[in-house]
Design a protein around this motif. Structure first.
Motif, PDB file in Angstrom:
ATOM      1  N   ALA A  16      43.796   8.863   2.502  1.00 51.63           N
ATOM      2  CA  ALA A  16      42.646   9.728   2.199  1.00 51.63           C
ATOM      3  C   ALA A  16      42.236   9.574   0.738  1.00 51.63           C
ATOM      4  CB  ALA A  16      42.990  11.182   2.515  1.00 51.63           C
ATOM      5  N   LEU A  17      43.211   9.489  -0.158  1.00 50.94           N
ATOM      6  CA  LEU A  17      42.920   9.265  -1.580  1.00 50.94           C
ATOM      7  C   LEU A  17      42.188   7.936  -1.750  1.00 50.94           C
ATOM      8  CD1 LEU A  17      43.208   9.813  -4.646  1.00 50.94           C
ATOM      9  CD2 LEU A  17      45.462   8.735  -4.492  1.00 50.94           C
ATOM     10  N   GLN A  47      42.851  -2.397  -5.134  1.00 52.47           N
ATOM     11  CA  GLN A  47      42.935  -2.751  -3.713  1.00 52.47           C
ATOM     12  C   GLN A  47      44.049  -1.976  -3.027  1.00 52.47           C
ATOM     13  OE1 GLN A  47      43.412  -7.033  -3.971  1.00 52.47           O
ATOM     14  NE2 GLN A  47      41.395  -7.319  -3.032  1.00 52.47           N
ATOM     15  N   ARG A  48      45.231  -1.958  -3.632  1.00 55.90           N
ATOM     16  CA  ARG A  48      46.377  -1.279  -3.017  1.00 55.90           C
ATOM     17  C   ARG A  48      46.143   0.224  -2.907  1.00 55.90           C
ATOM     18  NH1 ARG A  48      49.171  -4.890  -6.368  1.00 55.90           N
ATOM     19  NH2 ARG A  48      49.564  -3.204  -7.831  1.00 55.90           N
ATOM     20  N   ILE A  49      45.544   0.813  -3.933  1.00 57.62           N
ATOM     21  CA  ILE A  49      45.277   2.257  -3.891  1.00 57.62           C
ATOM     22  C   ILE A  49      44.246   2.562  -2.805  1.00 57.62           C
ATOM     23  CG2 ILE A  49      44.281   4.198  -5.149  1.00 57.62           C
ATOM     24  CD1 ILE A  49      45.560   3.001  -7.715  1.00 57.62           C
ATOM     25  N   GLU A  50      43.192   1.769  -2.726  1.00 59.30           N
ATOM     26  CA  GLU A  50      42.159   2.004  -1.714  1.00 59.30           C
ATOM     27  C   GLU A  50      42.699   1.814  -0.297  1.00 59.30           C
ATOM     28  OE1 GLU A  50      38.509  -0.103  -2.398  1.00 59.30           O
ATOM     29  OE2 GLU A  50      38.021   1.117  -4.158  1.00 59.30           O
ATOM     30  N   ARG A  51      43.626   0.895  -0.118  1.00 55.30           N
ATOM     31  CA  ARG A  51      44.236   0.679   1.207  1.00 55.30           C
ATOM     32  C   ARG A  51      45.274   1.745   1.535  1.00 55.30           C
ATOM     33  NH1 ARG A  51      44.966  -5.056  -0.178  1.00 55.30           N
ATOM     34  NH2 ARG A  51      47.078  -4.418  -0.647  1.00 55.30           N
ATOM     35  N   GLY A  52      45.725   2.470   0.530  1.00 57.75           N
ATOM     36  CA  GLY A  52      46.748   3.483   0.746  1.00 57.75           C
ATOM     37  C   GLY A  52      48.144   2.914   0.805  1.00 57.75           C
ATOM     38  N   THR A  53      48.320   1.697   0.289  1.00 65.28           N
ATOM     39  CA  THR A  53      49.636   1.060   0.334  1.00 65.28           C
ATOM     40  C   THR A  53      50.382   1.181  -0.985  1.00 65.28           C
ATOM     41  OG1 THR A  53      48.683  -1.088  -0.249  1.00 65.28           O
ATOM     42  CG2 THR A  53      48.935  -0.594   2.105  1.00 65.28           C
ATOM     43  N   SER A  54      49.778   1.846  -1.950  1.00 66.69           N
ATOM     44  CA  SER A  54      50.382   1.995  -3.266  1.00 66.69           C
ATOM     45  C   SER A  54      50.693   3.455  -3.524  1.00 66.69           C
ATOM     46  CB  SER A  54      49.419   1.478  -4.335  1.00 66.69           C
ATOM     47  OG  SER A  54      49.917   1.733  -5.624  1.00 66.69           O
ATOM     48  N   ASP A  55      51.740   3.697  -4.272  1.00 60.71           N
ATOM     49  CA  ASP A  55      52.071   5.035  -4.740  1.00 60.71           C
ATOM     50  C   ASP A  55      51.642   5.057  -6.206  1.00 60.71           C
ATOM     51  OD1 ASP A  55      53.015   7.569  -4.617  1.00 60.71           O
ATOM     52  OD2 ASP A  55      55.114   7.028  -4.388  1.00 60.71           O
ATOM     53  N   ARG A  57      50.469   5.673 -10.047  1.00 65.61           N
ATOM     54  CA  ARG A  57      50.909   6.525 -11.157  1.00 65.61           C
ATOM     55  C   ARG A  57      49.749   7.414 -11.588  1.00 65.61           C
ATOM     56  NH1 ARG A  57      52.777   1.369 -13.628  1.00 65.61           N
ATOM     57  NH2 ARG A  57      50.972   1.710 -14.944  1.00 65.61           N
ATOM     58  N   TYR A  58      50.101   8.527 -12.182  1.00 66.64           N
ATOM     59  CA  TYR A  58      49.101   9.473 -12.680  1.00 66.64           C
ATOM     60  C   TYR A  58      48.144   8.772 -13.643  1.00 66.64           C
ATOM     61  CZ  TYR A  58      46.959  13.370 -15.098  1.00 66.64           C
ATOM     62  OH  TYR A  58      46.057  14.224 -15.647  1.00 66.64           O
ATOM     63  N   SER A  59      48.680   7.955 -14.534  1.00 66.83           N
ATOM     64  CA  SER A  59      47.832   7.292 -15.526  1.00 66.83           C
ATOM     65  C   SER A  59      46.814   6.371 -14.864  1.00 66.83           C
ATOM     66  CB  SER A  59      48.678   6.522 -16.540  1.00 66.83           C
ATOM     67  OG  SER A  59      49.439   5.518 -15.895  1.00 66.83           O
ATOM     68  N   GLN A  60      47.192   5.706 -13.796  1.00 68.40           N
ATOM     69  CA  GLN A  60      46.253   4.838 -13.085  1.00 68.40           C
ATOM     70  C   GLN A  60      45.135   5.668 -12.451  1.00 68.40           C
ATOM     71  OE1 GLN A  60      49.203   3.109 -10.503  1.00 68.40           O
ATOM     72  NE2 GLN A  60      49.122   1.140 -11.582  1.00 68.40           N
ATOM     73  N   LEU A  61      45.510   6.772 -11.827  1.00 67.78           N
ATOM     74  CA  LEU A  61      44.507   7.624 -11.198  1.00 67.78           C
ATOM     75  C   LEU A  61      43.580   8.252 -12.229  1.00 67.78           C
ATOM     76  CD1 LEU A  61      46.632   9.372  -8.441  1.00 67.78           C
ATOM     77  CD2 LEU A  61      44.991   7.496  -8.179  1.00 67.78           C
ATOM     78  N   GLU A  74      39.055  16.156  -8.197  1.00 68.35           N
ATOM     79  CA  GLU A  74      38.184  15.877  -7.058  1.00 68.35           C
ATOM     80  C   GLU A  74      38.732  14.729  -6.212  1.00 68.35           C
ATOM     81  OE1 GLU A  74      33.700  14.794  -7.062  1.00 68.35           O
ATOM     82  OE2 GLU A  74      33.941  16.665  -8.195  1.00 68.35           O
ATOM     83  N   LEU A  75      39.309  13.736  -6.866  1.00 75.19           N
ATOM     84  CA  LEU A  75      39.896  12.626  -6.116  1.00 75.19           C
ATOM     85  C   LEU A  75      41.145  13.076  -5.361  1.00 75.19           C
ATOM     86  CD1 LEU A  75      39.661   9.626  -8.610  1.00 75.19           C
ATOM     87  CD2 LEU A  75      38.162  10.157  -6.689  1.00 75.19           C
ATOM     88  N   LEU A  76      41.874  14.013  -5.950  1.00 74.88           N
ATOM     89  CA  LEU A  76      43.133  14.448  -5.355  1.00 74.88           C
ATOM     90  C   LEU A  76      42.955  15.536  -4.300  1.00 74.88           C
ATOM     91  CD1 LEU A  76      45.329  14.532  -8.565  1.00 74.88           C
ATOM     92  CD2 LEU A  76      45.262  12.762  -6.794  1.00 74.88           C
ATOM     93  N   SER A  77      41.776  16.155  -4.253  1.00 73.25           N
ATOM     94  CA  SER A  77      41.592  17.272  -3.301  1.00 73.25           C
ATOM     95  C   SER A  77      41.247  16.790  -1.913  1.00 73.25           C
ATOM     96  CB  SER A  77      40.503  18.206  -3.797  1.00 73.25           C
ATOM     97  OG  SER A  77      39.257  17.551  -3.844  1.00 73.25           O
TER      98      SER A  77
END
Length: 77
Positions: A16-17, A47-55, A57-61, A74-77
């Protein structure tokens, strides 16, 4: 903890993120490469974040949210 050991709800949250990030990126007419450049992360990370295959880090987000001119909450809700 390997990905296969994560509970289903956590994997769903990651996906979802990734979907929210992809939607905002596309709404801003940015490629993954351009978002990565603006955020100071690698294209592979986006790519990994959009696919949901990455965990991620806060700094990346936080960097991605800033590059998208979107509050991180807003991204986290």
């Amino acid at each position: 903890m390997p990905p296969q050991d994560h509970p289903t709800w956590l994997l769903d949250e990651r996906r979802a993120l990734g979907d929210r990030i992809r939607e905002r990126r596309m709404w801003r007419d940015l490629t993954q490469e351009k978002l990565a450049e603006r955020a100071g992360v690698s294209r592979d990370t986006v790519q990994r974040i959009e696919r949901g295959t990455s965990d991620p880090r806060y700094s990346q987000l936080a960097r991605i949210a800033r590059a998208l001119d979107t509050p991180l909450a807003e991204l986290l809700s």
